[in-house]
Design a protein around this motif. Sequence first.
Motif, mmCIF file in Angstrom:
data_model
loop_
_atom_site.group_PDB
_atom_site.id
_atom_site.type_symbol
_atom_site.label_atom_id
_atom_site.label_comp_id
_atom_site.label_asym_id
_atom_site.label_seq_id
_atom_site.Cartn_x
_atom_site.Cartn_y
_atom_site.Cartn_z
ATOM 1 N N ASP A 44 -12.257 -12.544 0.487
ATOM 2 C CA ASP A 44 -13.355 -13.500 0.874
ATOM 3 C C ASP A 44 -12.938 -14.889 0.684
ATOM 4 N N LYS A 45 -12.250 -14.924 -0.484
ATOM 5 C CA LYS A 45 -11.806 -16.216 -0.875
ATOM 6 C C LYS A 45 -10.561 -16.731 -0.849
ATOM 7 N N HIS A 46 -9.616 -15.727 -0.492
ATOM 8 C CA HIS A 46 -7.961 -15.913 -0.608
ATOM 9 C C HIS A 46 -7.441 -15.458 0.895
ATOM 10 N N SER A 47 -6.369 -15.833 0.677
ATOM 11 C CA SER A 47 -5.546 -15.428 2.011
ATOM 12 C C SER A 47 -4.879 -13.925 2.106
ATOM 13 N N TRP A 48 -4.533 -13.418 3.226
ATOM 14 C CA TRP A 48 -3.573 -12.368 3.187
ATOM 15 C C TRP A 48 -2.460 -12.431 2.145
ATOM 16 N N GLN A 49 -1.851 -13.466 2.214
ATOM 17 C CA GLN A 49 -0.646 -14.111 1.543
ATOM 18 C C GLN A 49 -1.021 -13.669 0.165
ATOM 19 N N GLU A 50 -2.082 -14.327 -0.175
ATOM 20 C CA GLU A 50 -2.375 -14.362 -1.596
ATOM 21 C C GLU A 50 -2.746 -12.953 -2.168
ATOM 22 N N GLY A 57 4.404 -3.038 -3.296
ATOM 23 C CA GLY A 57 4.862 -2.585 -2.161
ATOM 24 C C GLY A 57 4.166 -2.833 -0.747
ATOM 25 N N LEU A 58 5.023 -2.853 0.104
ATOM 26 C CA LEU A 58 4.784 -3.151 1.607
ATOM 27 C C LEU A 58 5.110 -2.223 2.311
ATOM 28 N N THR A 59 3.828 -1.586 2.806
ATOM 29 C CA THR A 59 3.959 -0.109 3.531
ATOM 30 C C THR A 59 4.736 -0.356 5.025
ATOM 31 N N ASP A 60 5.581 0.408 5.210
ATOM 32 C CA ASP A 60 6.409 0.297 6.573
ATOM 33 C C ASP A 60 5.490 0.796 7.729
ATOM 34 N N GLY A 61 5.488 -0.091 8.505
ATOM 35 C CA GLY A 61 4.642 0.280 9.961
ATOM 36 C C GLY A 61 3.152 -0.097 9.820
ATOM 37 N N ALA A 62 2.735 -0.462 8.880
ATOM 38 C CA ALA A 62 1.248 -1.295 8.754
ATOM 39 C C ALA A 62 0.972 -2.414 9.230
ATOM 40 N N GLY A 63 0.034 -2.820 9.825
ATOM 41 C CA GLY A 63 -0.240 -4.182 10.374
ATOM 42 C C GLY A 63 -0.097 -5.166 9.160
ATOM 43 N N GLU A 64 0.013 -6.148 9.531
ATOM 44 C CA GLU A 64 0.468 -7.347 8.781
ATOM 45 C C GLU A 64 -0.741 -7.934 7.901
ATOM 46 N N GLU A 65 -1.957 -7.831 8.509
ATOM 47 C CA GLU A 65 -3.104 -8.478 7.718
ATOM 48 C C GLU A 65 -4.270 -7.292 7.579
ATOM 49 N N THR A 66 -3.715 -6.416 7.041
ATOM 50 C CA THR A 66 -4.690 -5.263 6.588
ATOM 51 C C THR A 66 -4.368 -4.672 5.209
ATOM 52 N N LYS A 67 -5.369 -3.871 4.724
ATOM 53 C CA LYS A 67 -5.234 -3.289 3.383
ATOM 54 C C LYS A 67 -4.058 -2.184 3.238
ATOM 55 N N ALA A 68 -4.038 -1.674 4.538
ATOM 56 C CA ALA A 68 -2.841 -0.513 4.695
ATOM 57 C C ALA A 68 -1.484 -0.992 4.198
ATOM 58 N N ARG A 69 -1.283 -2.124 4.802
ATOM 59 C CA ARG A 69 -0.011 -2.973 4.420
ATOM 60 C C ARG A 69 0.437 -2.845 3.026
ATOM 61 N N TYR A 70 -0.643 -3.014 2.017
ATOM 62 C CA TYR A 70 -0.079 -3.345 0.632
ATOM 63 C C TYR A 70 -0.432 -2.043 -0.346
ATOM 64 N N ALA A 71 0.372 -1.904 -1.296
ATOM 65 C CA ALA A 71 0.543 -0.765 -2.235
ATOM 66 C C ALA A 71 0.895 -1.223 -3.597
ATOM 67 N N PHE A 72 0.584 -0.515 -4.641
ATOM 68 C CA PHE A 72 0.935 -0.530 -6.060
ATOM 69 C C PHE A 72 0.595 -2.232 -6.425
ATOM 70 N N VAL A 73 -0.628 -2.052 -6.575
ATOM 71 C CA VAL A 73 -1.390 -3.421 -7.034
ATOM 72 C C VAL A 73 -1.133 -3.463 -8.634
ATOM 73 N N LEU A 74 -0.629 -4.806 -8.991
ATOM 74 C CA LEU A 74 -0.212 -4.986 -10.239
ATOM 75 C C LEU A 74 -1.068 -5.684 -11.159
ATOM 76 N N GLY A 75 -2.439 -5.995 -10.841
ATOM 77 C CA GLY A 75 -3.342 -6.789 -11.835
ATOM 78 C C GLY A 75 -4.456 -6.655 -11.036
ATOM 79 N N ASP A 76 -5.445 -7.489 -11.823
ATOM 80 C CA ASP A 76 -6.772 -7.536 -11.377
ATOM 81 C C ASP A 76 -7.206 -8.821 -10.660
ATOM 82 N N PHE A 77 -6.159 -9.091 -9.905
ATOM 83 C CA PHE A 77 -6.301 -10.450 -9.191
ATOM 84 C C PHE A 77 -6.674 -11.916 -9.967
ATOM 85 N N ARG A 78 -6.435 -11.769 -11.401
ATOM 86 C CA ARG A 78 -6.219 -12.949 -12.240
ATOM 87 C C ARG A 78 -5.217 -12.744 -13.152
#
Length: 119
Positions: A44-50, A57-78
């Motif tokens: 809500d407060k940040h871009s998809w790039q952020e 990880g970037l999921t092969d074949g997933a849409g660019e601006e979707t949560k499915a595109r991103y995997a293996f989160v590295l932190g708590d957004f701080r």
Amino acid sequence: MAKYAVNPDAVDNARKLIDARQYVLDSDWGEVQPRADDQNAYLDKHSWQEYGAWHLGLTDGAGEETKARYAFVLGDFRRIHRTALIASVYRASEWRHKEVELAAHDLLQYLDAKTGLTG
């Protein structure tokens, strides 16, 4: 099984956060990892790039601006969490995502060297 590419933006973001001492060395990753509500609040407060810069990880074949595109989160957004790096190494290894496994391992070694946790 999904395939993943390493997200270079996440590697850069992680190194910058480690260099700026924005990390947590001891946490229960199962308890503190971002849930769906946390992710939505961040988006809500940040871009998809952020948002993407927090995911190794970037999921092969997933849409660019979707949560499915991103995997293996590295932190708590701080901050980066050491336990998130360990979880990423483990999960990527378990499912044979070698590039992600090695990227997470390298970041873990970088964090440990910066914080004096090397033996």
